[in-house]
Scaffold this motif. Structure first.
Motif: not given
Length: 170
Positions: A86-89, A74-83
């Motif tokens: 910021l850091y994403i856990s 569910e958070w893959d797209e957010f992680r890719n966009d925020a790369s």
């Protein structure tokens, strides 16, 4: 009209089972392969960067919590966009991502534990700017953390983002 509504409500409530039947097919098959189970360093900042530099320790770290019966995807797209910004856990809630039987016997307290663990590992490593983001049941987990006083004993939470509970600065 009132009788029709009461009859409808009665039929809906009478037809609901307290322990509904789940099948493996409803959860995508007998075995669920969720990558964070096998490669946590790719999904959790506390494993990927356990010893941050002073600059890294001040960067925003978002603990992203997925919804009921879902997964970190569910958070893959957010992680890719925020790369790089910021850091994403991407925390996998307890009882999720391994198999149907684990999911079926898990409780909401089990779901919450990996979120608490990641927060504490980040805090222990020295991260100072921790943010929580929840989707669906992940939002309820975060609200429970706020209501339970978890942050009374930990570093102050910077922000909360939720699809169920609109942004709130703490």
């Amino acid at each position: 009209m009132k009788i029709s509504i009461l009859l409808f409500c009665f039929l809906v409530l009478a037809g609901c089972k307290k322990d509904p039947e789940f099948t493996d097919g409803m959860l995508g098959g007998e075995t669920i392969f969720d990558p964070p189970v096998y490669d946590p360093a790719k999904y959790l900042v506390s494993f990927a960067k356990p010893n941050p530099t002073p600059l890294e320790a001040t960067a925003p770290v978002v603990i992203a919590v997925h919804g009921y019966s879902a997964s970190t995807f569910e958070w893959d797209e957010f992680r890719n966009d925020a790369s790089g910004q910021l850091y994403i856990s991407q925390v996998l809630m307890g009882g999720h991502g391994i198999g149907y039987q684990d999911f079926k016997k898990s409780t909401w307290q089990d779901w919450k534990q990996p979120v608490l663990d990641e927060y504490e590992r980040l805090e222990e490593a020295g991260y100072k700017n921790i943010i929580l983001a929840g989707s669906s049941a992940g939002s309820a987990i975060i609200l429970n953390m706020l209501a339970s006083g978890f942050f009374d004993e930990h570093i102050k939470l910077r922000n909360v983002f939720s699809d169920r509970y609109h942004r709130r600065s703490c």
